[in-house]
Design an enzyme around this catalytic site. Structure first.
Site, PDB file in Angstrom:
ATOM      1  N   THR A   1       0.888  -1.176  -0.117  1.00  0.00           N
ATOM      2  CA  THR A   1      -0.162  -0.061   0.049  1.00  0.00           C
ATOM      3  C   THR A   1       0.800   1.393   0.255  1.00  0.00           C
ATOM      4  O   THR A   1       0.543   2.378  -0.686  1.00  0.00           O
ATOM      5  CB  THR A   1      -0.914   0.031   1.232  1.00  0.00           C
ATOM      6  OG1 THR A   1      -1.553  -1.232   1.266  1.00  0.00           O
ATOM      7  CG2 THR A   1      -2.117   0.893   1.251  1.00  0.00           C
TER       8      THR A   1
ATOM      9  N   GLU B   1      11.063 -25.633  28.402  1.00  0.00           N
ATOM     10  CA  GLU B   1      11.972 -24.725  27.447  1.00  0.00           C
ATOM     11  C   GLU B   1      13.345 -24.770  27.402  1.00  0.00           C
ATOM     12  O   GLU B   1      13.803 -24.383  26.436  1.00  0.00           O
ATOM     13  CB  GLU B   1      11.426 -23.151  28.132  1.00  0.00           C
ATOM     14  CG  GLU B   1      10.108 -22.905  27.922  1.00  0.00           C
ATOM     15  CD  GLU B   1       9.459 -22.679  26.476  1.00  0.00           C
ATOM     16  OE1 GLU B   1      10.260 -22.764  25.723  1.00  0.00           O
ATOM     17  OE2 GLU B   1       8.121 -23.193  26.623  1.00  0.00           O
TER      18      GLU B   1
ATOM     19  N   HIS C   1      13.837 -27.114  24.713  1.00  0.00           N
ATOM     20  CA  HIS C   1      14.123 -26.315  23.379  1.00  0.00           C
ATOM     21  C   HIS C   1      15.517 -25.791  23.226  1.00  0.00           C
ATOM     22  O   HIS C   1      16.175 -25.994  22.179  1.00  0.00           O
ATOM     23  CB  HIS C   1      12.920 -25.313  23.211  1.00  0.00           C
ATOM     24  CG  HIS C   1      11.650 -25.879  23.080  1.00  0.00           C
ATOM     25  ND1 HIS C   1      11.282 -26.612  21.957  1.00  0.00           N
ATOM     26  CD2 HIS C   1      10.696 -25.774  23.793  1.00  0.00           C
ATOM     27  CE1 HIS C   1       9.821 -26.992  22.014  1.00  0.00           C
ATOM     28  NE2 HIS C   1       9.453 -26.284  22.964  1.00  0.00           N
TER      29      HIS C   1
ATOM     30  N   ASP D   1       3.903 -27.277  19.773  1.00  0.00           N
ATOM     31  CA  ASP D   1       5.128 -27.749  19.129  1.00  0.00           C
ATOM     32  C   ASP D   1       4.917 -28.707  18.154  1.00  0.00           C
ATOM     33  O   ASP D   1       5.124 -28.691  17.088  1.00  0.00           O
ATOM     34  CB  ASP D   1       6.113 -28.400  20.197  1.00  0.00           C
ATOM     35  CG  ASP D   1       6.426 -27.266  21.307  1.00  0.00           C
ATOM     36  OD1 ASP D   1       6.386 -25.961  20.940  1.00  0.00           O
ATOM     37  OD2 ASP D   1       6.847 -27.518  22.547  1.00  0.00           O
TER      38      ASP D   1
HETATM   39  P1  ADP Z   1       1.109  -3.756   3.436  1.00  0.00           P
HETATM   40  O1  ADP Z   1      -0.010  -3.163   2.299  1.00  0.00           O
HETATM   41  O2  ADP Z   1       1.997  -4.747   2.674  1.00  0.00           O
HETATM   42  O3  ADP Z   1       0.023  -4.536   4.335  1.00  0.00           O
HETATM   43  P2  ADP Z   1       1.461  -1.586   4.287  1.00  0.00           P
HETATM   44  O4  ADP Z   1       1.914  -0.574   3.102  1.00  0.00           O
HETATM   45  O5  ADP Z   1       0.029  -1.133   4.715  1.00  0.00           O
HETATM   46  O6  ADP Z   1       1.899  -2.822   4.210  1.00  0.00           O
HETATM   47  O7  ADP Z   1       2.439  -1.088   5.410  1.00  0.00           O
HETATM   48  C1  ADP Z   1       2.117  -0.751   6.682  1.00  0.00           C
HETATM   49  C2  ADP Z   1       2.985   0.115   7.505  1.00  0.00           C
HETATM   50  O8  ADP Z   1       4.112  -0.534   7.585  1.00  0.00           O
HETATM   51  C3  ADP Z   1       3.558   1.558   6.614  1.00  0.00           C
HETATM   52  O9  ADP Z   1       2.358   2.441   6.807  1.00  0.00           O
HETATM   53  C4  ADP Z   1       4.809   1.751   7.002  1.00  0.00           C
HETATM   54  O10 ADP Z   1       4.638   2.517   8.138  1.00  0.00           O
HETATM   55  C5  ADP Z   1       5.262   0.399   7.427  1.00  0.00           C
HETATM   56  N1  ADP Z   1       5.929  -0.039   6.173  1.00  0.00           N
HETATM   57  C6  ADP Z   1       5.811  -1.203   5.441  1.00  0.00           C
HETATM   58  N2  ADP Z   1       6.892  -1.367   4.532  1.00  0.00           N
HETATM   59  C7  ADP Z   1       7.744  -0.636   4.648  1.00  0.00           C
HETATM   60  C8  ADP Z   1       8.951  -0.115   4.245  1.00  0.00           C
HETATM   61  N3  ADP Z   1       9.399  -1.084   3.196  1.00  0.00           N
HETATM   62  N4  ADP Z   1       9.298   0.891   4.397  1.00  0.00           N
HETATM   63  C9  ADP Z   1       8.950   1.706   5.583  1.00  0.00           C
HETATM   64  N5  ADP Z   1       7.875   1.613   6.049  1.00  0.00           N
HETATM   65  C10 ADP Z   1       7.298   0.320   5.987  1.00  0.00           C
HETATM   66 ZN    ZN Z   2       7.446 -25.966  23.494  1.00  0.00          ZN
HETATM   67 MG    MG Z   3      -1.721  -3.070   2.475  1.00  0.00          MG
END
Ligand code: ADP
Ligand code: ZN
Ligand code: MG
Length: 614
Positions: A214, A430, A433, A506
């Site tokens: 996004t 634990e 593990h 596990d």
């Molecule tokens: P996706 O759409 O892949 O689920 P988003 O774009 O919604 O992820 O990311 C959510 C938040 O995580 C962003 O608003 C940002 O703050 C952080 N984030 C994710 N990837 C990055 C990146 N490559 N660089 C900086 N911030 C990131």
């Molecule tokens: Zn365990």
């Molecule tokens: Mg997204």
């Protein structure tokens, strides 16, 4: 639709259903009985009554005959009751009536006001009610009332300038390079037109959740300085029938009017799921209509109009093939989990506005957070900052970061220390593990061992940290990982000669891994290099896609092979624990005393293994 509107839509549906029910009940119990004052009799009964000469008066309608007979039960004898019979075509009726000497008349039906009222208004009433209620509820929704439901929500964010650029995205250089072409196109479409080059209409960003799809889409619009029209697939799912399709239409119309710009469809899998796929969903028709409209719109314009369609999904494997055809989302860009260098960049971006103590080494943080997504890292920085505030500090320190990592990996620690037998059992579990992990060469490094229960429901946890990003894992490495997973149970077996429910998680994880080794990675000699799992990519969510139809023989063999791997892993773990039992006792003792110990402590105890007492 925001959540408030969604709630309202749900309410109006409840109201509407309630209204229909009320009308039906009214009809059934109040109006119906009142109208049924006429006794319905067969036509033969009418002939009998006529022949018996008991009829006083007859009304002939085209479809039925109404006539009165003296009420036999009536005490006074002069009361009458009306009978009606469905009319059968008989030409001699009039003659017979004259002969019988009864008074008769003809009438066209439904002249009574009451009859027309109930015949016409009652069926229409529910619909009027529904319409009225929806108008009323949606009108208050503030989004322009029901009449605008079909208008795309994108209206409200017309030409959103995201203000996000590639400077806000870390560790995605590869992806950014691929997106540069789109930015170039949005800024200078004429160059492309001149050469006769056509850009792909649709760009699909594919990656695990939280990797920044996004964010990247927004940054692309920001870099190009064009408006960003976004809508999320999940919004469509909640809509009224037929609305999804018209939203798509509006979205495209508006975007075309404002070109150059970007249309972004987030979580496109919510509408674009395979129509024939095994993953059946509710509201299929609605989704299908929306999807068809989307395909129609994508086919209906030329990419040279200056609109670029982007979409994002975590589950490319469920998308309808029609979406991925040439001329639609024919360019896929993979957004992977960040590498160590990428994680460093992301941490740098998110700590820009955070007051950091000089001791914090972001390089080290990037190193020990293998497997974290961009969103995880953003959350980590925030968790660390919150912890610093809670401790009354002015700056965020290394301690805050370490605790933040644990929180993200293991969940919040609960203030409910274990005691007695359980505490001892968990300490050995634990410890098992941790020790197996420490002793086997191909496993991840032990980072921390804890017997403090977590909010994720575990009574304790052993946290491992990969030394580096793993891209490939060999069969021996996976077998050792299985042994670590079963190390807790093995310790319980070796020390207490019994097992507990504590190992159920596990076992689940180990069985999953063993199954994948056998059915996906071709790591069983008996089964050979054949893929037995479902279609490629069991999904980022880790759900196994529906597996192919396998013969019972193969199913049995798979189970046998899984069993063989797990048995082998358990004996490896048991063997190690039996030969290093003194070290395990020591680890468990320290754990019970301190509740949390770090990887170095485990390593030290295992290397200078205390000499066998006794
Ligand atoms: P996706 O759409 O892949 O689920 P988003 O774009 O919604 O992820 O990311 C959510 C938040 O995580 C962003 O608003 C940002 O703050 C952080 N984030 C994710 N990837 C990055 C990146 N490559 N660089 C900086 N911030 C990131
Ligand atoms: Zn365990
Ligand atoms: Mg997204």
């Amino acid at each position: 639709m925001d959540s408030r509107q969604r709630l309202q839509a749900k309410f109006s549906l409840i109201y509407a259903i309630g209204a229909v029910l009320a009308v039906l009940l009214l009809q059934e119990y109040v109006i119906g009985p009142r109208m049924a004052t006429e006794e319905e009799v067969p036509y033969s009964q009418f002939r009998e009554d006529l022949a018996a000469g008991v009829i006083a008066e007859v009304t002939v309608e085209p479809e039925r005959i109404l006539y009165t007979v003296p009420d036999s039960e009536g005490a006074t004898g002069d009361e009458e009751k009306t009978r009606k019979a469905v009319r059968i075509e008989d030409e001699d009726l009039v003659e017979e009536l004259v002969e019988a000497g009864v008074e008769f008349q003809a009438r066209t039906p439904s002249t009574s006001l009451l009859t027309s009222l109930f015949g016409w208004i009652v069926p229409v009433l529910p619909f009027v009610l529904i319409w009225w209620i929806l108008m009323k509820r949606m009108g208050k929704g503030g989004a322009g009332g029901i009449l605008s439901v079909g208008k795309s929500k994108a209206t409200e964010i017309t030409g959103e300038m995201t203000g996000v650029t590639f400077a806000d995205v870390g560790g995605a250089d590869q992806v950014e390079t691929e997106l540069k072409e789109i930015i170039e196109f949005l800024n200078h479409p004429e160059r492309f037109v001149q050469v006769g080059a056509k850009l792909p209409k649709g760009v699909l960003l594919v990656g695990p959740p939280g990797t920044g799809e996004t964010l990247l889409a927004k940054a692309t619009a920001g870099e190009a300085g064009v408006p960003f029209f976004s809508i999320s697939g999940s919004e469509f799912v909640e809509m009224f029938v037929g609305v999804g399709a018209s939203r798509v239409r509006d979205l495209f119309n508006q975007a075309k009017a404002k070109a150059p710009d970007i249309i972004f469809i987030d979580e496109i899998d919510a509408i674009g799921q395979s129509r024939s796929g095994a993953v059946a969903m509710r509201s299929n028709d609605e989704r299908e209509q929306t999807l068809n409209q989307l395909l129609y719109e994508m086919d209906g314009f030329d990419s040279n109009e200056g609109v670029v369609i982007m979409a994002a999904t975590n589950r490319p494997e469920v998308l309808d093939k029609a979406l991925l055809r040439a001329g639609r989302f024919d360019r896929q860009i993979e957004v992977p989990l960040p590498t160590e260098k990428g994680r460093l960049q992301i941490l740098e971006i998110h700590t820009r506005t955070v007051a950091m103590a000089p001791d914090v080494d972001l390089d080290r943080m990037a190193q020990i957070t293998a497997g974290f997504s961009g969103a995880d890292l953003a959350q980590l920085v925030n968790e660390a900052a919150l912890l610093a505030v809670r401790r009354g500090e002015q700056t965020v320190t290394t301690v805050d970061f370490d605790l933040g990592i644990e929180r993200i990996v293991a969940g919040l620690q609960r203030d409910m220390p274990l005691d007695g037998e359980v505490r001892k059992m968990v300490a050995y579990h634990e410890g098992g593990h941790a020790m197996v992990s420490q002793l086997l060469p191909l496993t991840d490094r032990v980072h921390k061992v804890s017997i403090i229960p977590t909010s994720k429901g575990a009574l304790g946890y052993t946290m491992e940290m990969p030394e580096e990003d793993r891209h490939l894992m060999s069969k021996p490495a996976l077998e050792q990982r299985l042994a670590v997973m079963l190390g807790g149970r093995a310790a319980e077996l070796a020390i207490f000669q019994q097992t507990s429910t504590g190992a159920s998680n596990d076992l689940e994880r180990a069985t999953d891994l063993a199954r994948r080794m056998v059915t996906e990675f071709g790591m069983s000699e008996a089964l050979g290099p054949v893929r037995y799992a479902g279609p490629a990519g069991s999904g980022y969510l880790g759900h196994q896609a529906a597996s192919r139809n396998l013969s019972p023989d193969i199913e049995n063999l798979i189970d046998t092979e899984i069993r063989r791997l797990l048995d082998g892993a358990e004996s490896t773990a048991l063997e190690l624990i039996r030969t290093h039992e003194a070290a395990l006792h020591e680890i468990a003792r320290v754990l019970q005393e301190k509740e949390v110990i770090d990887g170095e402590t485990v390593a030290r105890i295992v290397t200078d293994e205390p000499v066998e007492e006794n």
